[in-house]
Enzyme design. Structure first.
Site, PDB file in Angstrom:
ATOM      1  N   HIS A 212       1.005  -1.176  -0.031  1.00  0.00           N
ATOM      2  CA  HIS A 212      -0.001  -0.034  -0.101  1.00  0.00           C
ATOM      3  C   HIS A 212       0.990   1.659  -0.400  1.00  0.00           C
ATOM      4  O   HIS A 212       0.713   1.866  -1.038  1.00  0.00           O
ATOM      5  CB  HIS A 212      -0.805  -0.844   0.997  1.00  0.00           C
ATOM      6  CG  HIS A 212      -1.995   1.373   1.633  1.00  0.00           C
ATOM      7  ND1 HIS A 212      -1.298   1.886   2.060  1.00  0.00           N
ATOM      8  CD2 HIS A 212      -2.680   1.701   0.690  1.00  0.00           C
ATOM      9  CE1 HIS A 212      -2.611   3.564   2.007  1.00  0.00           C
ATOM     10  NE2 HIS A 212      -3.342   2.903   1.190  1.00  0.00           N
ATOM     11  N   GLU A 252      -3.863  -4.494   9.080  1.00  0.00           N
ATOM     12  CA  GLU A 252      -4.090  -3.514   7.767  1.00  0.00           C
ATOM     13  C   GLU A 252      -3.300  -2.343   8.138  1.00  0.00           C
ATOM     14  O   GLU A 252      -3.896  -1.128   8.019  1.00  0.00           O
ATOM     15  CB  GLU A 252      -5.637  -2.633   8.181  1.00  0.00           C
ATOM     16  CG  GLU A 252      -7.094  -4.411   7.894  1.00  0.00           C
ATOM     17  CD  GLU A 252      -8.011  -3.644   7.797  1.00  0.00           C
ATOM     18  OE1 GLU A 252      -8.582  -2.789   6.931  1.00  0.00           O
ATOM     19  OE2 GLU A 252      -8.698  -4.658   8.469  1.00  0.00           O
ATOM     20  N   HIS A 254      -1.511   0.495   6.806  1.00  0.00           N
ATOM     21  CA  HIS A 254      -0.997   1.204   6.388  1.00  0.00           C
ATOM     22  C   HIS A 254       0.320   1.959   5.445  1.00  0.00           C
ATOM     23  O   HIS A 254       0.830   1.961   5.317  1.00  0.00           O
ATOM     24  CB  HIS A 254      -2.388   1.960   5.789  1.00  0.00           C
ATOM     25  CG  HIS A 254      -4.231   1.655   5.750  1.00  0.00           C
ATOM     26  ND1 HIS A 254      -4.197   1.463   4.673  1.00  0.00           N
ATOM     27  CD2 HIS A 254      -5.151   1.070   6.134  1.00  0.00           C
ATOM     28  CE1 HIS A 254      -5.996   0.681   4.110  1.00  0.00           C
ATOM     29  NE2 HIS A 254      -5.561   0.495   5.681  1.00  0.00           N
TER      30      HIS A 254
END
Length: 277
Positions: A212, A252, A254
């Site tokens: 990402h 997750e 980022h």
């Protein structure tokens, strides 16, 4: 590698090291927080604060993707914003000390001065979905997520586009290094590097990892968050994975940012993580 976690609230997304603090946007909550425990309410729950950077004026600046604004929080805690339509997302400080951002729904790049003057520049490619942006070599470089390309814009708004060799790569994160620009391809699990003359190289990352964000390092390598794999990897200047740090299922990761001693990562499940090696 040692890992320390700091609970900061709902949905940490972007990260910046600025003014002696580590800052993160809380994309789900409409707030900005710091690792030290300070929280700033933006009075707009759906503002979706996203990418955050250290500004040139004793403040952090951040995109508010949900309500078409560029936000600012001074080191003194004063919160303000500038209106900029087009779903602003990626953000960087340009070579002219203005804030430059991608406008995802407008296929344009925006510019905001510290005095609040706003300009926009079309990228010339419809539906390209400009994502992240960085400053390199006196110009702005950005990923075209749906255009499958890297864009380059000078300060007069002239754009050059470099198509990627891999189809449907979905480039997202981008970061300027000492001699090239690193980027990641979220749909094909690759890192990429592009030089000032437009030469593109691609390097494999773990399958299914969905990279990402990327932060270039002074030695020519970079750090990359692997969103789907719940981990962080370090690449050397040749594109080899030399370190991997796992944060766990559902973390997750980022955004990320570097300081002199550590890598800071935003985990959307509620934490800022400090990685020291």
């Amino acid at each position: 590698m040692s890992v320390s976690k700091y609970a900061v609230g709902e949905g940490p997304y972007g990260v910046a090291v600025a003014g002696g603090e580590v800052w993160t946007t809380l994309v789900q909550a409409g707030r900005v927080a710091t690792a030290s425990g300070r929280t700033f309410d933006l009075d707009a729950a759906q503002s979706r604060p996203s990418v955050i950077v250290d500004g040139p004026d004793d403040a952090v600046w951040f995109t508010r993707n949900g309500d078409d604004r560029i936000g600012r929080i001074g080191y003194d805690g004063v919160v303000s914003a500038v209106e900029l339509a087009g779903a602003p997302y990626g953000l960087c400080v340009g070579p002219d000390d203005a804030l430059w951002c991608t406008l995802m729904s407008a296929d344009a790049i925006g510019r905001v001065t510290v005095d609040g003057e706003v300009s926009t520049y079309p990228i010339g490619t419809a539906g390209a979905f400009p994502a992240m942006i960085t400053s390199y070599g006196g110009e702005l470089w950005f990923t075209l997520n749906q255009g499958n390309a890297i864009g380059r814009m000078n300060l007069d708004g002239e754009v050059t586009t470099y198509p990627l060799p891999t189809e449907s790569a979905g480039p997202v994160g981008i970061s300027a290094g000492p001699d090239a620009v690193w980027f990641v391809e979220i749909l094909t699990d690759r890192a990429g590097r592009i030089t000032a003359d437009g030469k593109v190289e691609e390097f494999p990352l773990p399958a299914g990892s969905k990279p990402h964000a990327v932060a270039a390092t002074d030695d020519g390598g970079c750090w990359i968050t692997l969103w789907a794999a719940g981990s962080l990897v370090q690449l050397d200047a040749e594109g080899n994975v030399i370190e991997q740090v796992a944060f766990g299922d559902g973390s997750e990761p980022h955004g990320l940012a570097l300081d002199q001693a550590a890598v800071w990562v935003a985990l959307e499940n509620g934490s800022l993580v400090q990685v020291e090696g």
